[in-house]
Design a protein around this motif. Sequence first.
Motif, PDB file in Angstrom:
ATOM      1  N   ALA A  36       0.858  -1.181   0.000  1.00  0.00           N
ATOM      2  CA  ALA A  36       0.000   0.000   0.000  1.00  0.00           C
ATOM      3  C   ALA A  36       0.893   1.230   0.000  1.00  0.00           C
ATOM      4  CB  ALA A  36      -0.908   0.000   1.234  1.00  0.00           C
ATOM      5  N   GLY A  37       0.447   2.289  -0.670  1.00  0.00           N
ATOM      6  CA  GLY A  37       1.243   3.501  -0.740  1.00  0.00           C
ATOM      7  C   GLY A  37       2.527   3.275  -1.527  1.00  0.00           C
ATOM      8  N   ARG A  38       3.635   3.836  -1.038  1.00  0.00           N
ATOM      9  CA  ARG A  38       4.903   3.730  -1.747  1.00  0.00           C
ATOM     10  C   ARG A  38       5.628   2.415  -1.486  1.00  0.00           C
ATOM     11  NH1 ARG A  38       8.939   8.539  -1.528  1.00  0.00           N
ATOM     12  NH2 ARG A  38       9.774   7.220  -3.173  1.00  0.00           N
ATOM     13  N   ALA A  39       5.045   1.561  -0.662  1.00  0.00           N
ATOM     14  CA  ALA A  39       5.720   0.308  -0.306  1.00  0.00           C
ATOM     15  C   ALA A  39       5.979  -0.568  -1.531  1.00  0.00           C
ATOM     16  CB  ALA A  39       4.903  -0.461   0.724  1.00  0.00           C
ATOM     17  N   GLY A  40       5.097  -0.511  -2.509  1.00  0.00           N
ATOM     18  CA  GLY A  40       5.266  -1.339  -3.692  1.00  0.00           C
ATOM     19  C   GLY A  40       6.589  -1.072  -4.385  1.00  0.00           C
ATOM     20  N   GLU A  41       6.845   0.193  -4.706  1.00  0.00           N
ATOM     21  CA  GLU A  41       8.083   0.535  -5.412  1.00  0.00           C
ATOM     22  C   GLU A  41       9.311   0.375  -4.528  1.00  0.00           C
ATOM     23  OE1 GLU A  41       8.998   4.950  -5.595  1.00  0.00           O
ATOM     24  OE2 GLU A  41       6.814   5.053  -5.399  1.00  0.00           O
ATOM     25  N   LEU A  42       9.175   0.700  -3.231  1.00  0.00           N
ATOM     26  CA  LEU A  42      10.327   0.647  -2.334  1.00  0.00           C
ATOM     27  C   LEU A  42      10.697  -0.789  -1.956  1.00  0.00           C
ATOM     28  CD1 LEU A  42       9.412   3.701  -0.061  1.00  0.00           C
ATOM     29  CD2 LEU A  42      11.107   3.605  -1.904  1.00  0.00           C
ATOM     30  N   ASP A  43       9.686  -1.630  -1.727  1.00  0.00           N
ATOM     31  CA  ASP A  43       9.967  -3.055  -1.497  1.00  0.00           C
ATOM     32  C   ASP A  43      10.594  -3.682  -2.737  1.00  0.00           C
ATOM     33  OD1 ASP A  43       8.911  -2.990   1.059  1.00  0.00           O
ATOM     34  OD2 ASP A  43       7.658  -4.762   0.773  1.00  0.00           O
ATOM     35  N   GLN A  44      10.012  -3.381  -3.899  1.00  0.00           N
ATOM     36  CA  GLN A  44      10.487  -3.996  -5.135  1.00  0.00           C
ATOM     37  C   GLN A  44      11.926  -3.610  -5.435  1.00  0.00           C
ATOM     38  OE1 GLN A  44       8.275  -6.193  -6.929  1.00  0.00           O
ATOM     39  NE2 GLN A  44      10.358  -6.791  -7.516  1.00  0.00           N
ATOM     40  N   ALA A  45      12.294  -2.368  -5.118  1.00  0.00           N
ATOM     41  CA  ALA A  45      13.676  -1.924  -5.346  1.00  0.00           C
ATOM     42  C   ALA A  45      14.660  -2.759  -4.526  1.00  0.00           C
ATOM     43  CB  ALA A  45      13.813  -0.439  -4.986  1.00  0.00           C
ATOM     44  N   GLN A  46      14.270  -3.099  -3.294  1.00  0.00           N
ATOM     45  CA  GLN A  46      15.148  -3.911  -2.442  1.00  0.00           C
ATOM     46  C   GLN A  46      15.173  -5.366  -2.910  1.00  0.00           C
ATOM     47  OE1 GLN A  46      14.756  -2.762   1.968  1.00  0.00           O
ATOM     48  NE2 GLN A  46      12.955  -1.797   1.032  1.00  0.00           N
ATOM     49  N   LEU A  47      14.024  -5.881  -3.336  1.00  0.00           N
ATOM     50  CA  LEU A  47      13.964  -7.248  -3.844  1.00  0.00           C
ATOM     51  C   LEU A  47      14.809  -7.394  -5.098  1.00  0.00           C
ATOM     52  CD1 LEU A  47      10.131  -7.929  -3.421  1.00  0.00           C
ATOM     53  CD2 LEU A  47      11.969  -8.829  -1.988  1.00  0.00           C
TER      54      LEU A  47
END
Length: 224
Positions: A42-53
């Motif tokens: 939710a929110g910016r977590a999608g892009e920020l989690d994906q960047a780390q993955l």
Amino acid sequence: MEQVKFGAELISRLMDHLSSQLKGCVGVGLSVWPDGKLLRAAGRAGELDQAQLDGGEGPLVEASRYERQVSGQVAGVDVVAVPGSWGDGGPVVLTVYLDHSPRVSDLQAIEEIEPLVATAAAVIEFCAGEVLRADQMVRMVQHRRYIEQAKGLVMGARQCAPGDAFELLVRTSQNANVKLRHLAAALVLIVGGTLEDGAEEVGVVEPPEAAFDTAHKLWTAIKM
């Protein structure tokens, strides 16, 4: 007793509730590492989690690898990453992104919700969307005990950190195309000789032959 069906809606509600309790929350995510899968965001977590993955580094990855809560920054955004339960792909990590450094009140709110999110994710992964029964929940917990035991065996044999041991088990299961819980149970049987008392009573059966073959190869390799 009324049956309860768990699903993505439950996780979404828990994550939305957590977001509402945190002032300055800009995103909440749920991901799996080392499998590298974004489960919910939710929110910016999608892009920020994906960047780390994608990059294989960051608080999310560190939380999974070292099995501890990690705080840090991703793209200038403060994040708290908390590892919880695990599936066949690795530990499930809850990430909370804030527009400020985590406060004590933030950490307390996260600690209250994280176990519920982790448990819901574990149930969904294990039961594959089926209606949850008590015996399924007990079997799920039993399987995860064997994963912990197998991880301990690898740690002792290789003198490595918990996250490194878990990554080895995950990679081995994926390369051999066997379920992690089957590999773990087979390894426990090979080294210890028996599963825990009562395992058969809750439906934990002996792993398939492929899991034993894989476990034998793994244990031989790490003992050399």
